[in-house]
Design a protein around this motif. Structure first.
Motif, PDB file in Angstrom:
ATOM      1  N   PRO A  14       0.803  -1.228   0.000  1.00  0.00           N
ATOM      2  CA  PRO A  14       0.000   0.000   0.000  1.00  0.00           C
ATOM      3  C   PRO A  14       0.834   1.277   0.000  1.00  0.00           C
ATOM      4  N   TYR A  15       2.101   1.177   0.405  1.00  0.00           N
ATOM      5  CA  TYR A  15       2.943   2.366   0.550  1.00  0.00           C
ATOM      6  C   TYR A  15       3.961   2.533  -0.581  1.00  0.00           C
ATOM      7  N   HIS A  16       3.869   1.741  -1.638  1.00  0.00           N
ATOM      8  CA  HIS A  16       4.864   1.853  -2.708  1.00  0.00           C
ATOM      9  C   HIS A  16       4.899   3.265  -3.294  1.00  0.00           C
ATOM     10  N   ASP A  17       3.737   3.838  -3.572  1.00  0.00           N
ATOM     11  CA  ASP A  17       3.716   5.181  -4.169  1.00  0.00           C
ATOM     12  C   ASP A  17       4.237   6.234  -3.196  1.00  0.00           C
ATOM     13  N   ILE A  18       3.927   6.077  -1.915  1.00  0.00           N
ATOM     14  CA  ILE A  18       4.394   7.033  -0.911  1.00  0.00           C
ATOM     15  C   ILE A  18       5.917   6.977  -0.783  1.00  0.00           C
ATOM     16  N   ALA A  19       6.471   5.777  -0.775  1.00  0.00           N
ATOM     17  CA  ALA A  19       7.930   5.636  -0.658  1.00  0.00           C
ATOM     18  C   ALA A  19       8.634   6.287  -1.845  1.00  0.00           C
ATOM     19  N   ALA A  20       8.093   6.060  -3.032  1.00  0.00           N
ATOM     20  CA  ALA A  20       8.713   6.658  -4.225  1.00  0.00           C
ATOM     21  C   ALA A  20       8.583   8.183  -4.188  1.00  0.00           C
ATOM     22  N   TRP A  21       7.460   8.671  -3.735  1.00  0.00           N
ATOM     23  CA  TRP A  21       7.225  10.116  -3.628  1.00  0.00           C
ATOM     24  C   TRP A  21       8.195  10.762  -2.638  1.00  0.00           C
ATOM     25  N   ARG A  68      -1.307   8.352   5.798  1.00  0.00           N
ATOM     26  CA  ARG A  68      -1.457   7.000   6.333  1.00  0.00           C
ATOM     27  C   ARG A  68      -2.325   6.233   5.328  1.00  0.00           C
ATOM     28  N   VAL A  69      -1.942   5.010   4.979  1.00  0.00           N
ATOM     29  CA  VAL A  69      -2.568   4.299   3.869  1.00  0.00           C
ATOM     30  C   VAL A  69      -3.133   2.959   4.323  1.00  0.00           C
ATOM     31  N   PHE A  70      -4.386   2.676   3.901  1.00  0.00           N
ATOM     32  CA  PHE A  70      -4.992   1.365   4.087  1.00  0.00           C
ATOM     33  C   PHE A  70      -5.265   0.749   2.718  1.00  0.00           C
ATOM     34  N   SER A  71      -4.997  -0.539   2.596  1.00  0.00           N
ATOM     35  CA  SER A  71      -5.360  -1.248   1.367  1.00  0.00           C
ATOM     36  C   SER A  71      -6.864  -1.479   1.340  1.00  0.00           C
ATOM     37  N   ALA A  72      -7.387  -1.861   0.182  1.00  0.00           N
ATOM     38  CA  ALA A  72      -8.824  -2.153   0.058  1.00  0.00           C
ATOM     39  C   ALA A  72      -9.217  -3.301   0.977  1.00  0.00           C
ATOM     40  N   GLU A  73      -8.371  -4.306   1.090  1.00  0.00           N
ATOM     41  CA  GLU A  73      -8.674  -5.454   1.950  1.00  0.00           C
ATOM     42  C   GLU A  73      -8.720  -5.044   3.415  1.00  0.00           C
ATOM     43  N   GLU A  74      -7.769  -4.213   3.840  1.00  0.00           N
ATOM     44  CA  GLU A  74      -7.778  -3.733   5.229  1.00  0.00           C
ATOM     45  C   GLU A  74      -9.033  -2.930   5.524  1.00  0.00           C
ATOM     46  N   TRP A  75      -9.446  -2.102   4.562  1.00  0.00           N
ATOM     47  CA  TRP A  75     -10.633  -1.281   4.784  1.00  0.00           C
ATOM     48  C   TRP A  75     -11.894  -2.134   4.856  1.00  0.00           C
ATOM     49  N   LEU A 434     -20.254   4.811   5.684  1.00  0.00           N
ATOM     50  CA  LEU A 434     -18.894   5.114   6.115  1.00  0.00           C
ATOM     51  C   LEU A 434     -18.156   5.816   4.990  1.00  0.00           C
ATOM     52  N   THR A 435     -17.513   6.902   5.319  1.00  0.00           N
ATOM     53  CA  THR A 435     -16.571   7.513   4.388  1.00  0.00           C
ATOM     54  C   THR A 435     -15.307   6.664   4.361  1.00  0.00           C
ATOM     55  N   PRO A 436     -14.758   6.370   3.184  1.00  0.00           N
ATOM     56  CA  PRO A 436     -13.551   5.540   3.123  1.00  0.00           C
ATOM     57  C   PRO A 436     -12.323   6.301   3.637  1.00  0.00           C
ATOM     58  N   GLY A 437     -12.116   6.193   4.914  1.00  0.00           N
ATOM     59  CA  GLY A 437     -11.013   6.898   5.575  1.00  0.00           C
ATOM     60  C   GLY A 437     -11.437   7.295   6.960  1.00  0.00           C
ATOM     61  N   GLY A 438     -10.848   8.341   7.469  1.00  0.00           N
ATOM     62  CA  GLY A 438     -11.160   8.802   8.812  1.00  0.00           C
ATOM     63  C   GLY A 438     -10.040   9.693   9.312  1.00  0.00           C
ATOM     64  N   VAL A 459      -2.370  15.580  12.987  1.00  0.00           N
ATOM     65  CA  VAL A 459      -3.263  14.801  12.129  1.00  0.00           C
ATOM     66  C   VAL A 459      -2.588  14.525  10.794  1.00  0.00           C
ATOM     67  N   LYS A 460      -3.089  13.467  10.120  1.00  0.00           N
ATOM     68  CA  LYS A 460      -2.605  13.085   8.803  1.00  0.00           C
ATOM     69  C   LYS A 460      -3.785  12.847   7.868  1.00  0.00           C
ATOM     70  N   ASP A 461      -3.550  12.980   6.581  1.00  0.00           N
ATOM     71  CA  ASP A 461      -4.520  12.517   5.609  1.00  0.00           C
ATOM     72  C   ASP A 461      -4.520  10.980   5.656  1.00  0.00           C
ATOM     73  N   THR A 462      -5.706  10.393   5.503  1.00  0.00           N
ATOM     74  CA  THR A 462      -5.837   8.935   5.546  1.00  0.00           C
ATOM     75  C   THR A 462      -6.349   8.448   4.206  1.00  0.00           C
ATOM     76  N   TRP A 463      -5.592   7.566   3.586  1.00  0.00           N
ATOM     77  CA  TRP A 463      -5.946   7.045   2.280  1.00  0.00           C
ATOM     78  C   TRP A 463      -6.515   5.646   2.389  1.00  0.00           C
ATOM     79  N   VAL A 464      -7.583   5.394   1.645  1.00  0.00           N
ATOM     80  CA  VAL A 464      -8.060   4.035   1.406  1.00  0.00           C
ATOM     81  C   VAL A 464      -7.935   3.805  -0.102  1.00  0.00           C
ATOM     82  N   LEU A 465      -7.210   2.764  -0.477  1.00  0.00           N
ATOM     83  CA  LEU A 465      -6.927   2.518  -1.876  1.00  0.00           C
ATOM     84  C   LEU A 465      -8.011   1.658  -2.523  1.00  0.00           C
ATOM     85  N   THR A 466      -8.196   1.845  -3.824  1.00  0.00           N
ATOM     86  CA  THR A 466      -9.081   0.966  -4.585  1.00  0.00           C
ATOM     87  C   THR A 466      -8.395  -0.396  -4.753  1.00  0.00           C
ATOM     88  N   GLU A 467      -9.137  -1.345  -5.299  1.00  0.00           N
ATOM     89  CA  GLU A 467      -8.566  -2.688  -5.530  1.00  0.00           C
ATOM     90  C   GLU A 467      -7.369  -2.603  -6.452  1.00  0.00           C
TER      91      GLU A 467
END
Length: 467
Positions: A14-21, A68-75, A434-438, A459-467
């Motif tokens: 889930p964090y591949h894009d964040i690490a590259a960024w 902070r990132v959650f995968s679709a499965e975690e969500w 539920l809003t996807p995040g929090g 606080v942080k932005d919270t991401w929920v990723l699509t499949e």
């Protein structure tokens, strides 16, 4: 300690894009962006107040740029558990204000409810539309491993923080549009529409036509006033104070330049004690005289219902898994944190003998106040709490010091792990939405476990990723 970006080694998917960024940006550019975000927060006026402090009580909420990132499965797991919990808590509230079957069955001690300061006898027999007492449920969740999510506490009255969820995302999208270009991050901006739909769904049965909803605030000096005004504006409803409302013939009216206007639903952001001076505190100037009579007779809906706080008492929290089994016939998807109830002699003796190891909380405490974090406490602090516990054991619970997960956060040394928790928001109307995040809160001080903004958290932005 589980780090949500690196796990046991290497970057988790889930964090591949964040690490590259982060690698592409570098520390200097990130620091410039941090200052830019602070300027935006200041310009918009995203603040909170800290009571009891001298000088200007308004502070900027510290915002950390690394999401902070959650995968679709975690969500999926989280959303199922949150929905289940919101259903059970509302079933419990209807039950204890009616037949009290869960108390008669001995699942929960009756004294824990009927002697609870948050229990309101005035609500006995009241039937809110849809049997919904807590319409906005904020569930505080911590993570201790790749698949271990634990509920730290429930918030059934007026949980705050959703305005930061929306503003955090707005600022991240404004500053880093390329991060969202691929459409992999689910949006959160539908929350105000979902909240308004929820409010309209719980309008009194006698309401004809489109319900009129308002947000009732104590006023600008309240710590969450920014959120009150923000949500009213986003929903397109009026932000009112007590002086703007009055009760006549069992109905609530709003003063307008065109004359009185009927109010059907009040999203109240004031505490129970201040709602109606004729029923609760007679000196209250924050509430509306006669409001409770209008509510009990079906003339208006109050969101969330008075008395809903008995469901989020920290002693009652211990029994939520039992509520889920009792009302839903299901096993809790999200487990509680193991908890010692100091009201029970055996638990109390254990807590007193292990004050240097546990976290002690007041059952009615909030905002990080009234707590003892044993491993970080002094002998003098532990002595004070030992006396308090012996004098009033029922006022306290204790929990183990959890090894909370960490998420990279900006520090003077670059991205560094900091402990986080998570508050998603469940909206309970005809359906549960539920809003996807929090709200992800982060302890910005190195090693700190206290994430509350009043105690130095951010606080942080919270991401929920699509499949």
């Amino acid at each position: 300690m589980f780090d949500e970006m690196t796990g046991d080694g290497g970057v988790r998917p889930p964090y591949h894009d964040i690490a590259a960024w982060l690698e592409a940006m570098g520390p200097e550019a990130m620091e410039l962006k941090r200052l830019e975000a602070e300027t935006l927060f200041r310009r918009i006026g995203i603040t909170f107040a800290v009571y009891g402090e001298g000088g200007d009580p308004e502070r900027l909420i510290p915002f950390d740029l690394i999401p902070r990132v959650f995968s679709a499965e975690e969500w999926r797991t989280l959303s199922r558990g949150i929905t289940q919990r919101a259903r059970a808590l509302n079933a419990f509230l209807w039950d204890v204000y009616h037949r009290g079957e869960i108390l008669k069955a001995g699942v929960i001690p009756a004294d824990l409810i009927y002697r609870n300061a948050a229990f309101l006898p005035e609500m006995m027999g009241v039937d809110p539309p849809g049997r919904i007492y807590s319409h906005i449920v904020g569930i505080d969740i911590v993570r201790t491993g790749p698949h271990e999510f634990l509920v730290l506490e429930d918030n059934c009255r007026t949980p705050s923080g959703v305005s930061y969820v929306l503003e955090n995302r707005e600022i991240m999208m404004r500053m880093f549009p390329d991060l969202f270009a691929g459409g992999r991050v689910l949006p959160v901006d539908g929350y105000p529409d979902m909240l308004r739909a929820t409010l309209e769904e719980v309008a009194p049965p006698a309401c004809k036509g489109d319900p009129t909803c308002v947000v009732l605030t104590p006023g600008p000096l309240n710590s969450a006033y920014y959120e009150h005004s923000f949500l009213a504006d986003q929903m397109g409803v009026e932000l009112v104070e007590a002086r703007d409302l009055f009760v006549d013939e069992g109905k609530v009216w709003m003063k307008t330049t065109q004359g009185p206007s009927r109010v059907d639903v009040i999203y109240r952001r004031i505490d129970d004690d201040f709602i109606d001076p004729l029923v609760f505190r007679p000196e209250s100037v924050l509430g509306v005289a006669g409001l409770m009579n209008a509510y009990r007779s079906g003339g208006v809906t109050i969101v969330s219902a008075p008395g809903a706080g008995v469901a989020d008492d920290k002693a009652v929290y211990c029994y939520v898994p039992d509520m889920i089994r009792f009302y839903l016939g299901e096993k809790a998807i999200l487990k509680n944190v193991p908890t010692w109830k100091c009201s029970e002699p055996e638990d109390c003796a254990y807590v007193l003998a292990h004050l240097d190891e546990v976290v002690v909380k007041e059952v009615h405490g909030s905002g990080g106040y009234g707590m003892l974090i044993g491993p970080k406490s002094t002998a003098a602090e532990r002595d004070v709490f030992a006396r308090k516990i012996r004098e009033a054991p029922g006022v306290f619970i204790a929990q183990p010091t959890l090894d909370l997960s960490t998420v990279p956060s900006l520090s003077p040394l670059g991205p560094s792990p900091r402990h986080v928790d998570f508050r998603p928001f469940a909206l309970v109307g005809k359906d549960i939405r539920l809003t996807p995040g929090g709200l992800t809160r982060v302890a910005l001080r190195e090693g700190s476990l206290v994430v509350n903004s009043s105690q130095g958290g951010g606080v942080k932005d919270t991401w929920v990723l699509t499949e």
